[in-house]
Write an enzyme that holds these catalytic residues in place. Structure first.
Site, PDB file in Angstrom:
ATOM      1  N   PHE A  75     -20.499  26.041   6.094  1.00 34.21           N
ATOM      2  CA  PHE A  75     -20.783  25.712   7.496  1.00 34.21           C
ATOM      3  C   PHE A  75     -20.841  27.025   8.282  1.00 34.21           C
ATOM      4  O   PHE A  75     -19.961  27.872   8.158  1.00 34.21           O
ATOM      5  CB  PHE A  75     -19.682  24.792   8.035  1.00 34.21           C
ATOM      6  CG  PHE A  75     -20.031  24.140   9.327  1.00 34.21           C
ATOM      7  CD1 PHE A  75     -20.723  22.940   9.344  1.00 34.21           C
ATOM      8  CD2 PHE A  75     -19.698  24.719  10.540  1.00 34.21           C
ATOM      9  CE1 PHE A  75     -21.062  22.326  10.542  1.00 34.21           C
ATOM     10  CE2 PHE A  75     -20.036  24.117  11.746  1.00 34.21           C
ATOM     11  CZ  PHE A  75     -20.718  22.917  11.742  1.00 34.21           C
TER      12      PHE A  75
ATOM     13  N   ARG B 224     -29.111  13.053   6.399  1.00 33.97           N
ATOM     14  CA  ARG B 224     -27.727  12.929   5.939  1.00 33.97           C
ATOM     15  C   ARG B 224     -27.147  11.585   6.364  1.00 33.97           C
ATOM     16  O   ARG B 224     -27.209  11.220   7.530  1.00 33.97           O
ATOM     17  CB  ARG B 224     -26.933  14.082   6.559  1.00 33.97           C
ATOM     18  CG  ARG B 224     -25.532  14.240   6.054  1.00 33.97           C
ATOM     19  CD  ARG B 224     -24.926  15.508   6.618  1.00 33.97           C
ATOM     20  NE  ARG B 224     -24.604  15.375   8.027  1.00 33.97           N
ATOM     21  CZ  ARG B 224     -23.661  16.083   8.649  1.00 33.97           C
ATOM     22  NH1 ARG B 224     -22.969  16.978   7.999  1.00 33.97           N
ATOM     23  NH2 ARG B 224     -23.417  15.904   9.923  1.00 33.97           N
TER      24      ARG B 224
ATOM     25  N   TYR C 106     -12.285  15.087  14.782  1.00 30.60           N
ATOM     26  CA  TYR C 106     -13.260  14.163  15.386  1.00 30.60           C
ATOM     27  C   TYR C 106     -14.240  13.557  14.391  1.00 30.60           C
ATOM     28  O   TYR C 106     -15.105  12.791  14.775  1.00 30.60           O
ATOM     29  CB  TYR C 106     -14.050  14.865  16.511  1.00 30.60           C
ATOM     30  CG  TYR C 106     -14.679  16.177  16.111  1.00 30.60           C
ATOM     31  CD1 TYR C 106     -15.895  16.217  15.437  1.00 30.60           C
ATOM     32  CD2 TYR C 106     -14.054  17.382  16.411  1.00 30.60           C
ATOM     33  CE1 TYR C 106     -16.456  17.414  15.062  1.00 30.60           C
ATOM     34  CE2 TYR C 106     -14.603  18.595  16.029  1.00 30.60           C
ATOM     35  CZ  TYR C 106     -15.811  18.606  15.358  1.00 30.60           C
ATOM     36  OH  TYR C 106     -16.363  19.803  14.973  1.00 30.60           O
ATOM     37  N   LYS C 107     -14.116  13.919  13.114  1.00 29.14           N
ATOM     38  CA  LYS C 107     -15.042  13.373  12.112  1.00 29.14           C
ATOM     39  C   LYS C 107     -14.415  12.118  11.502  1.00 29.14           C
ATOM     40  O   LYS C 107     -14.245  11.131  12.190  1.00 29.14           O
ATOM     41  CB  LYS C 107     -15.389  14.462  11.101  1.00 29.14           C
ATOM     42  CG  LYS C 107     -16.209  15.579  11.769  1.00 29.14           C
ATOM     43  CD  LYS C 107     -16.523  16.744  10.866  1.00 29.14           C
ATOM     44  CE  LYS C 107     -17.406  17.750  11.623  1.00 29.14           C
ATOM     45  NZ  LYS C 107     -17.499  19.044  10.922  1.00 29.14           N
TER      46      LYS C 107
ATOM     47  N   ASP D  50     -11.691  24.511   3.998  1.00 32.05           N
ATOM     48  CA  ASP D  50     -12.139  23.775   5.174  1.00 32.05           C
ATOM     49  C   ASP D  50     -12.327  22.318   4.754  1.00 32.05           C
ATOM     50  O   ASP D  50     -13.182  22.014   3.909  1.00 32.05           O
ATOM     51  CB  ASP D  50     -13.454  24.373   5.710  1.00 32.05           C
ATOM     52  CG  ASP D  50     -13.843  23.773   7.051  1.00 32.05           C
ATOM     53  OD1 ASP D  50     -13.495  22.600   7.299  1.00 32.05           O
ATOM     54  OD2 ASP D  50     -14.507  24.479   7.845  1.00 32.05           O
TER      55      ASP D  50
HETATM   56  C1  LIG Z   1     -17.871  20.213  11.665  1.00 34.02           C
HETATM   57  C2  LIG Z   1     -17.416  21.445  10.953  1.00 34.02           C
HETATM   58  C3  LIG Z   1     -16.812  22.502  11.647  1.00 34.02           C
HETATM   59  C4  LIG Z   1     -16.754  22.464  13.149  1.00 34.02           C
HETATM   60  O1  LIG Z   1     -15.873  23.388  13.685  1.00 34.02           O
HETATM   61  P1  LIG Z   1     -15.477  23.250  15.237  1.00 34.02           P
HETATM   62  O2  LIG Z   1     -14.664  24.425  15.498  1.00 34.02           O
HETATM   63  O3  LIG Z   1     -14.765  21.939  15.365  1.00 34.02           O
HETATM   64  O4  LIG Z   1     -16.730  23.198  16.027  1.00 34.02           O
HETATM   65  C5  LIG Z   1     -16.325  23.564  10.922  1.00 34.02           C
HETATM   66  N1  LIG Z   1     -16.444  23.608   9.574  1.00 34.02           N
HETATM   67  C6  LIG Z   1     -17.041  22.610   8.882  1.00 34.02           C
HETATM   68  C7  LIG Z   1     -17.136  22.676   7.400  1.00 34.02           C
HETATM   69  C8  LIG Z   1     -17.563  21.510   9.556  1.00 34.02           C
HETATM   70  O5  LIG Z   1     -18.191  20.542   8.890  1.00 34.02           O
END
Ligand SMILES: *Cc1c(COP(=O)(O)O)cnc(C)c1O
Length: 426
Positions: free
Chosen positions: A136, A385, A236-237, A211
């Protein structure tokens, strides 16, 4: 799994689903099949009342007294100050973490920054952060920023997307300080073997930072047993904590007190309310906190995490995989020749809770599908997705989604001009 050949057969599977009752805990917009719970989880039915109570009673009436826990004989006090660790404790079982190692704070990006810096400080003689080119982007950006801040002595070394455990084992040389990976790829849904990669990293003298943004609440995790050193993830996911919910962080007990967060804010101080002029790190997981916790967001996240209590995670995983298999089977049988190729691992054990399809027209197809009430998402450049959230999705939802996709393709409506324009958030 044999793929059901009719909508009725899906309804039969749903009737036998031991998790079917959980769906009632969530508000799901009428007329929609929501396959984006991996990007923004849905609203638990209990959240609005809980937030209203926190706002009206704890904030409105309790005011400053709400920071403390109620003392015997007193009605005042909502325990806000303990919320980051209390909610972390409630989340810990979902991560396979024993007590005292999980806190809820800040965003995933900020937590990555803190924990990556801590991990690097534990391997001062090493200079490489090993990660994946397809990680990401925020994870890579944070590493790049931290490297610049540390004087450019470090290097972010990236293996290509799809690199195997053996490739990582081979790349884990004596220069690698930290192996920093997404456990489940946001783009393909491919899942790394957290246990064997942690073992390989340790054998090479490196640490791991995982992560778990697409793992927590979606796939079983065993951070302690699998030997993770550090981990972060989103609220939030799959945890359904609400937009911009605070994120979580995990610091294995063996590293607490060994490394210090670079964001040495007062909530990570041993005694924040002693108001001492000099920083003195808390000896425990609280050291990874920084500033005043966002209580409204934490309260909503706590409700999201509560929805998992009493849920059998093995059943959750089995259902998530069944929904994924159903999607793969239906798309490949009904949409053969329409240009879709599976971008996720075919082998269930190597997949998280999403199924992704590569298609050169993925963007307008995704928009046409959303217009029909099937909400998946698009990830540049060519990925469609679908997230399968086993808490509230049914087999029949997968059937209906593929039916709509079939109609979008056979009608050719995705070619319409209104589906071509890109928005800021995709
Ligand atoms: C959604 C996501 C993030 C988002 O990070 P934020 O700091 O909450 O914006 C980070 N890493 C991964 C792998 C994600 O899927």
């Amino acid at each position: 799994m044999t793929i059901p050949s009719s909508r009725e057969a899906c309804l039969v599977l749903d009737a036998a689903d031991p998790l079917a009752g959980l769906r009632a805990r969530f508000h799901l917009p009428a007329g929609q099949v929501y396959l984006d719970g991996n990007s923004l989880g849905v609203l638990p039915r209990a959240t609005p009342d809980r937030l209203a109570r926190v706002i009206r009673e704890e904030w409105g009436e309790g005011l400053i007294a709400s920071w403390n826990s109620p003392t015997p004989g007193s009605a005042a006090g909502a325990g806000w100050v303990d919320a980051p660790l209390r909610v972390g404790e409630r989340l810990a079982p979902l991560l396979g973490a024993g007590p005292g190692q999980v806190a809820v704070a800040d965003s995933t990006s900020v937590n990555l920054y803190k924990l990556l810096a801590m991990a690097l400080s534990l391997r001062p003689e090493r200079r490489v952060i090993l990660s994946e080119a397809d990680n990401f982007p925020t994870d890579l950006y944070i590493a790049q920023g931290l490297i610049a801040q540390l004087g450019g002595r470090h290097e972010l070394r990236l293996l290509p997307a799809g690199a195997s455990s053996a490739d990582y084992a081979a790349a884990l040389d004596a220069e690698v300080a930290v192996l920093m990976l997404s456990h489940v790829s946001y783009r393909s849904g491919a899942m790394h073997d957290l246990r064997s990669l942690s073992a390989a990293a340790h054998a090479a003298g490196a640490l791991t930072l995982w992560d778990l943004a697409h793992s927590a609440g979606a796939v079983p995790l065993a951070l302690d047993a699998d030997g993770a050193d550090f981990a972060v993830g989103c609220g939030y996911k799959y945890l359904n904590g609400g937009p911009g919910a605070p994120a979580f962080l995990y610091v294995a007990r063996r590293w607490q007190g060994q490394a210090t967060s670079p964001l040495s804010g007062w909530f990570g101080h041993a005694q924040p309310f002693a108001f001492e002029p000099d920083y003195r790190p808390a000896p425990d997981i609280a050291q990874a906190l920084c500033g005043t916790p966002p209580i409204l967001g934490l309260s909503a996240l706590e409700v999201g995490i509560e929805q998992f209590e009493g849920v059998d995670l093995a059943q959750l995983r089995a259902k998530s995989l069944a929904l994924g298999e159903l999607c793969i089977g239906l798309v490949e049988s009904r949409l053969a020749g329409q240009g879709f190729s599976l971008a996720s691992p075919r082998e269930a054990a190597r997949r998280g809770s999403q199924v992704c399809w590569r298609h050169p027209e993925a963007w307008p197809i995704c928009q046409a599908l959303i217009a029909r009430g099937v909400v998946g998402d698009f990830r540049a450049p060519d990925i469609l997705r679908f997230g399968f959230t086993p808490l509230y999705l049914r087999h029949v939802d997968v059937w209906d989604a593929v039916e709509q996709l079939d109609q979008v393709m056979t009608s050719g409506e995705w070619r319409q001009a209104r589906f071509q324009a890109r928005s800021k958030v995709t």
